[in-house]
Write an enzyme that holds these catalytic residues in place. Structure first.
Site, PDB file in Angstrom:
ATOM      1  N   CYS A  48       0.686  -1.181  -0.088  1.00 11.99           N
ATOM      2  CA  CYS A  48       0.184  -0.267  -0.481  1.00 11.99           C
ATOM      3  C   CYS A  48       1.200   1.124   0.212  1.00 11.99           C
ATOM      4  O   CYS A  48       2.014   0.972   0.264  1.00 11.99           O
ATOM      5  CB  CYS A  48      -0.557   0.286   1.264  1.00 11.99           C
TER       6      CYS A  48
ATOM      7  N   GLU B 268       0.633   3.667   2.037  1.00 15.87           N
ATOM      8  CA  GLU B 268       1.232   4.484   3.250  1.00 15.87           C
ATOM      9  C   GLU B 268       1.970   3.593   3.753  1.00 15.87           C
ATOM     10  O   GLU B 268       3.150   3.942   4.356  1.00 15.87           O
ATOM     11  CB  GLU B 268      -0.447   4.172   4.190  1.00 15.87           C
TER      12      GLU B 268
END
Length: 154
Positions: free
Chosen positions: A63, A65
């Site tokens: 991801c 993040e």
């Protein structure tokens, strides 16, 4: 948690959100066609960007993040992360109307960083309709599992 418009943010917050939006262009998401970008601010003001990176074997991808967080941690393990902004584009290549939220794995990593440095990580979730401003990752995970759980239950 507060809901705000981009124009209401401080210059520092707006810059972080704009970096997250730009980072969506560096996503490699040929399977979901859902491009996510993230930008984090370190305690000294440096910004690191991230974008989701997919793979045909889905669990192998990562991801946005976590790509930003891990890059920052490798470069500056001594610095806390004070804020993260997240933005996404839908399969049509348009910014999402509603803010997107981090998955559970990303939330756990964000919580771990916040707990490690004992510094709240402000979370800015961007959507064209507005931005959620969350003061701490703990607000995303009120009943979370952290180091102190293992100490109390061990």
């Amino acid at each position: 948690m507060r809901f705000a418009q981009l124009a209401e943010l401080s210059d520092e917050e707006r810059t972080l959100v704009e970096r997250a939006i730009r980072s969506t262009a560096r996503s490699y998401s040929p399977y979901s066609n859902f491009s996510v970008g993230a930008a984090i601010r370190l305690g000294d003001g440096q910004i690191f960007d991230g974008a989701n990176q997919e793979n045909a074997v889905f669990p192998v991808g990562l991801c946005a993040e976590r790509t930003a967080i891990f890059a920052a941690q490798v470069a500056h393990p001594e610095l806390p992360i004070t804020a993260i902004a997240i933005a996404a584009k839908n399969p049509h290549g348009e910014l999402t109307e509603e803010p997107v939220t981090p998955c559970g794995s990303c939330r756990q990593v964000m919580l771990e960083i916040e707990n490690r440095y004992k510094v709240p990580m402000r979370v800015l979730l961007y959507g064209k309709k507005g931005i959620y401003l969350i003061e701490t990752v703990k607000d995303l995970m009120p009943l979370s599992f952290a180091d102190e759980n293992m100490e109390r239950n061990g």
